[in-house]
Scaffold this motif. Structure first.
Motif, PDB file in Angstrom:
ATOM      1  N   UNK A 224       0.853  -1.270   0.081  1.00 48.91           N
ATOM      2  CA  UNK A 224      -0.038   0.029  -0.028  1.00 48.91           C
ATOM      3  C   UNK A 224       0.866   1.270   0.225  1.00 48.91           C
ATOM      4  N   UNK A 225       2.231   0.989  -0.001  1.00 49.32           N
ATOM      5  CA  UNK A 225       2.999   2.380  -0.391  1.00 49.32           C
ATOM      6  C   UNK A 225       2.970   2.705  -1.759  1.00 49.32           C
ATOM      7  N   UNK A 226       2.450   1.972  -2.495  1.00 49.55           N
ATOM      8  CA  UNK A 226       2.503   2.397  -3.912  1.00 49.55           C
ATOM      9  C   UNK A 226       1.081   3.454  -4.180  1.00 49.55           C
ATOM     10  N   UNK A 227       1.332   4.093  -5.325  1.00 53.07           N
ATOM     11  CA  UNK A 227       0.423   5.115  -5.766  1.00 53.07           C
ATOM     12  C   UNK A 227      -0.969   4.457  -5.640  1.00 53.07           C
ATOM     13  N   UNK A 228      -1.860   5.313  -5.355  1.00 55.27           N
ATOM     14  CA  UNK A 228      -3.388   4.719  -5.292  1.00 55.27           C
ATOM     15  C   UNK A 228      -3.732   4.332  -6.604  1.00 55.27           C
ATOM     16  N   UNK A 229      -3.464   4.774  -7.915  1.00 54.41           N
ATOM     17  CA  UNK A 229      -3.758   4.322  -8.983  1.00 54.41           C
ATOM     18  C   UNK A 229      -3.329   3.025  -9.249  1.00 54.41           C
ATOM     19  N   UNK A 230      -2.059   2.588  -8.945  1.00 52.06           N
ATOM     20  CA  UNK A 230      -1.300   1.298  -8.783  1.00 52.06           C
ATOM     21  C   UNK A 230      -2.240   0.298  -7.857  1.00 52.06           C
ATOM     22  N   UNK A 231      -2.835   0.649  -6.427  1.00 51.26           N
ATOM     23  CA  UNK A 231      -3.489  -0.181  -6.021  1.00 51.26           C
ATOM     24  C   UNK A 231      -4.691  -0.381  -6.632  1.00 51.26           C
ATOM     25  N   UNK A 232      -5.376   0.611  -7.109  1.00 46.89           N
ATOM     26  CA  UNK A 232      -6.613   0.202  -7.679  1.00 46.89           C
ATOM     27  C   UNK A 232      -6.571  -0.605  -8.871  1.00 46.89           C
ATOM     28  N   UNK A 233      -5.281  -0.593  -9.605  1.00 48.19           N
ATOM     29  CA  UNK A 233      -5.123  -1.539 -11.015  1.00 48.19           C
ATOM     30  C   UNK A 233      -4.849  -2.921 -10.222  1.00 48.19           C
ATOM     31  N   UNK A 234      -4.628  -3.118  -9.146  1.00 45.53           N
ATOM     32  CA  UNK A 234      -4.155  -4.560  -8.818  1.00 45.53           C
ATOM     33  C   UNK A 234      -5.158  -5.553  -8.284  1.00 45.53           C
ATOM     34  N   UNK A 235      -4.742  -6.776  -8.027  1.00 42.05           N
ATOM     35  CA  UNK A 235      -5.841  -7.717  -7.710  1.00 42.05           C
ATOM     36  C   UNK A 235      -5.798  -7.867  -6.082  1.00 42.05           C
ATOM     37  N   UNK A 236      -4.638  -7.473  -5.451  1.00 43.21           N
ATOM     38  CA  UNK A 236      -4.465  -7.562  -3.901  1.00 43.21           C
ATOM     39  C   UNK A 236      -3.370  -6.524  -3.470  1.00 43.21           C
ATOM     40  N   UNK A 237      -3.801  -5.867  -2.315  1.00 42.91           N
ATOM     41  CA  UNK A 237      -2.777  -4.961  -1.863  1.00 42.91           C
ATOM     42  C   UNK A 237      -2.647  -5.302  -0.220  1.00 42.91           C
ATOM     43  N   UNK A 238      -1.466  -5.310   0.187  1.00 44.35           N
ATOM     44  CA  UNK A 238      -1.068  -5.805   1.499  1.00 44.35           C
ATOM     45  C   UNK A 238       0.118  -5.338   2.005  1.00 44.35           C
ATOM     46  N   UNK A 239       0.520  -5.579   3.376  1.00 39.01           N
ATOM     47  CA  UNK A 239       1.747  -5.286   3.852  1.00 39.01           C
ATOM     48  C   UNK A 239       2.685  -6.436   3.629  1.00 39.01           C
ATOM     49  N   UNK A 240       4.062  -6.117   3.711  1.00 38.31           N
ATOM     50  CA  UNK A 240       5.250  -7.218   3.567  1.00 38.31           C
ATOM     51  C   UNK A 240       4.603  -8.758   3.955  1.00 38.31           C
ATOM     52  N   UNK A 241       4.033  -8.702   5.096  1.00 42.69           N
ATOM     53  CA  UNK A 241       3.712 -10.193   5.677  1.00 42.69           C
ATOM     54  C   UNK A 241       2.497 -10.524   4.971  1.00 42.69           C
ATOM     55  N   UNK A 242       1.488  -9.792   4.706  1.00 39.08           N
ATOM     56  CA  UNK A 242       0.292 -10.020   4.171  1.00 39.08           C
ATOM     57  C   UNK A 242       0.633 -10.427   2.568  1.00 39.08           C
ATOM     58  N   UNK A 243       1.551  -9.909   1.935  1.00 34.85           N
ATOM     59  CA  UNK A 243       2.152 -10.240   0.574  1.00 34.85           C
ATOM     60  C   UNK A 243       2.551 -11.602   0.535  1.00 34.85           C
ATOM     61  N   UNK A 244       3.459 -11.929   1.447  1.00 31.92           N
ATOM     62  CA  UNK A 244       3.967 -13.271   1.520  1.00 31.92           C
ATOM     63  C   UNK A 244       2.952 -14.445   1.671  1.00 31.92           C
ATOM     64  N   UNK A 245       2.146 -14.071   2.745  1.00 29.75           N
ATOM     65  CA  UNK A 245       0.938 -15.053   2.887  1.00 29.75           C
ATOM     66  C   UNK A 245       0.265 -15.425   1.689  1.00 29.75           C
ATOM     67  N   UNK A 246      -0.288 -14.271   1.117  1.00 30.84           N
ATOM     68  CA  UNK A 246      -1.193 -14.110  -0.205  1.00 30.84           C
ATOM     69  C   UNK A 246      -0.392 -14.968  -1.490  1.00 30.84           C
ATOM     70  N   UNK A 247       0.922 -14.788  -1.393  1.00 30.78           N
ATOM     71  CA  UNK A 247       1.579 -15.665  -2.504  1.00 30.78           C
ATOM     72  C   UNK A 247       1.882 -16.819  -2.137  1.00 30.78           C
ATOM     73  N   UNK A 248       2.266 -17.422  -0.871  1.00 28.58           N
ATOM     74  CA  UNK A 248       2.322 -18.790  -0.392  1.00 28.58           C
ATOM     75  C   UNK A 248       1.065 -19.608  -0.741  1.00 28.58           C
ATOM     76  N   UNK A 249      -0.130 -18.737  -0.357  1.00 33.66           N
ATOM     77  CA  UNK A 249      -1.589 -19.886  -0.611  1.00 33.66           C
ATOM     78  C   UNK A 249      -1.834 -20.043  -1.885  1.00 33.66           C
TER      79      UNK A 249
END
Ligand code: 13P
Ligand code: SF4
Length: 332
Positions: A224-249
């Motif tokens: 979520x430190x990315x620009x809002x237009x990047x977050x809007x165009x993405x499928x998921x936004x999360x902190x470092x740990x949340x990104x790791x969890x997302x990819x792991x699953x």
């Protein structure tokens, strides 16, 4: 004689009762030496519970400061006193100016609740604490802003305009950025300071288009430190740990492009289906400053009874910064 840094580090940390702490963005060889690893929230929580009197923190300045603030009895050393570029964008006087800006626009000081992202200096956290405010990280910003809104006050969010806006958007709140366009605090719920992370600004809509065109089923996940237009165009936004969890699953065959720091993404899923969402190499320059040799020299300085790069904070700053951090840690 060539020094074997890894075995010397392991020997000294045991003999000297030192805990080595490493953030996810550290170089691989430094990260591997960490007794405690994680994102900024996990590191703060786990360091507090740790028993060793010495902490050697491989990360950036505000992270080492946070340990010193929540556990002042510990001796905290940093192999490099590297400073997060975003944390550098605000100091005590810029914070005061932001409060004054809101006061000049008709909001009384009593009606402002400041929230600071953990990526800020202890002096800023201290000022936030004195005004009844709290710290947040990218893992818990939603809950912290929600809690802040219960006060019925206007939220001043510092220093990251992207994090502030992204969470305001996800909560259906109105936000504005001081110094950008017409920012009238009377019309907004969350008023953001104009800071940003230069690393997370490297991800572009063109990068997303490139990956979506190349792999139509790919998922895009960003910090979520990315620009809002990047977050809007993405499928998921999360902190470092949340990104790791997302990819792991994800199914191993599922392709994903991740918009966050290079070292972390590179380590995530080494099966060729996880990409760095950038045509550049988005390394955090200051996180990457710490080397294995620096880590060795820091432990050696403890062994030689001449500790280097120690975090020292005055009592008043520690007291109020701790209050702001504890308010965050109390919120589950
Ligand atoms: P985390 O809170 O996700 O560890 O992020 C810290 C940081 O500096 C991100 O750029
Ligand atoms: Fe600071 Fe950005 Fe580096 Fe994180 S990636 S430590 S926010 S400069």
């Amino acid at each position: 004689m060539l020094i074997n840094y890894k075995s010397e580090i392991n020997r000294m940390k045991k003999e000297l009762n030192v805990t080595i702490v490493a953030h996810f963005y550290q170089r691989d060889e430094v990260f591997e030496m960490g007794d405690i690893t994680g994102d900024s929230l996990e590191l703060a929580r786990r360091c507090k519970a740790d028993k060793n009197p010495w902490v050697v923190f491989c990360g950036v300045g505000f992270m080492g400061q946070s340990v010193k603030v929540i556990a002042p009895e510990k001796r905290v050393l940093m192999p490099k006193i590297a400073c997060c570029a975003m944390a550098r964008m605000i100091d005590g006087s810029y914070f005061d100016d932001s409060i004054q800006y809101m006061v000049d626009k008709g909001i009384s000081k009593e009606n402002i609740l400041p929230i600071t992202y953990i990526n800020s200096d202890a002096t800023v956290k201290s000022k936030v604490g004195q005004m009844g405010g709290m710290v947040c990280t990218s893992s818990n910003a939603y809950k912290i802003i929600e809690k802040g809104l219960e006060s019925g006050k206007k939220i001043l969010f510092v220093p990251d305009r992207c994090l502030g806006q992204n969470f305001a958007n996800s909560m259906g709140l109105k936000s504005c950025i001081i110094g950008e366009g017409e920012c009238d605090p009377k019309d907004a719920d969350v008023i953001c300071f104009n800071g940003f992370c230069s690393v997370h600004q490297l991800f572009t809509l063109e990068d997303i288009e490139f990956y979506r065109e190349r792999y139509p089923d790919i998922l895009i996940a960003v910090h979520p430190e990315c620009d809002p237009k990047i977050v809007k165009a993405s499928d998921f936004s999360g902190s470092t740990s949340q990104l790791i969890e997302f990819v792991k699953k994800l199914d191993p065959e599922q392709k994903v492009a991740v918009g966050t720091e290079y070292n972390l993404v590179n380590r995530m899923r080494p099966n060729g289906n996880t990409f760095v969402l950038s045509s550049t190499k988005p390394e955090c320059p200051t996180m990457n400053e710490t080397t294995l040799e620096d880590l060795y020299l820091t432990l050696k300085s403890i062994e030689d009874k001449k500790p280097i790069n120690e975090i020292i904070l005055d009592e008043e700053t520690t007291k109020w910064a701790n209050i702001a951090l504890e308010r965050m840690l109390e919120i589950k």
